[in-house]
Design an enzyme around this catalytic site. Sequence first.
Site: not given
Length: 306
Positions: A174, A178
């Site tokens: 993640y 991001k």
Amino acid sequence: MTSPTALCAGRVAVVTGAGRGLGRAHALALAAEGARVVVNDLGVDLDGSGAGTGPAQRVVEEIRASGGEAVAHSGDIATTDGAASLVATALDSFGRLDTLVNNAGFLRDRMLVNLDEDDWDAVMRVHLKGHFLPLKHAAAHWRAEARAGRLPEARVVNTSSGAGLSGSVGQGNYSAAKAGIVGLTLVAAAEMGRYGVQVNAIAPAARTRMTEQTFAESMAAPEDGGFDAMAPENVSPLVVWLGSAASAGVTGRVFEAEAGRITVMEGWRPGPTVDKGARWSPAEAGAAAAELLAASETPQPVYGAR
């Protein structure tokens, strides 16, 4: 009927992952300011499994019940066909596209040594590829409009995270995705400015399906009825402004948004430096690096570090 002075009056906005959480809040806020909205949501579970049209359609019905205009799109925006149909839905339904809010995503958290390749690929796909493909197809439309002499006032709002800016323990996939979204935002802003397109990113903190379990205590709504600092609706006003013509001149920037706070993030910039004017030996390079580190600012802690 929408007031002609509403911030997004006359604009058409697409919001991905808009069936719940932040995306839903953004879609409702855009509609409240006069935008006609394409509500995209694949209807998947928290880990990306399953699918369903219910979440997107429910938000469409909320918008219509409040006097707004909206249509649902349940395609997979991490595929070429899904992203192309997303843009086509806006054009076919409302005749134009002005704002793209990339928000869709899910989690598969693991410590790095336990992180399966499939979990890495799935999270990178929905977050990073799921930003790239809608952006690509929207940008192609706006470039064609500009070349035809109809320079748009187009806006893209991408969704990064504090995990992407500072890292987050147990979220290697993640965090990497991001962080990649920030890089994509900077490139898109540089490439698309000539075509009337502004591209910015937000790093929000709010109570959603992805945060309310991991950070249950800090994300809980107050029991005394006071200000709900972690409500996703707190983030949406900034998204609406960035997605409107009122944000003219703002591009290639990253904002943190949480509770009542908005922060302009200042990313990688040169800090202390030294130039020998010749090649260093390893020992010399190490000594110089140590001196530079001593003179530099202390980095922020990694999210979730113990």
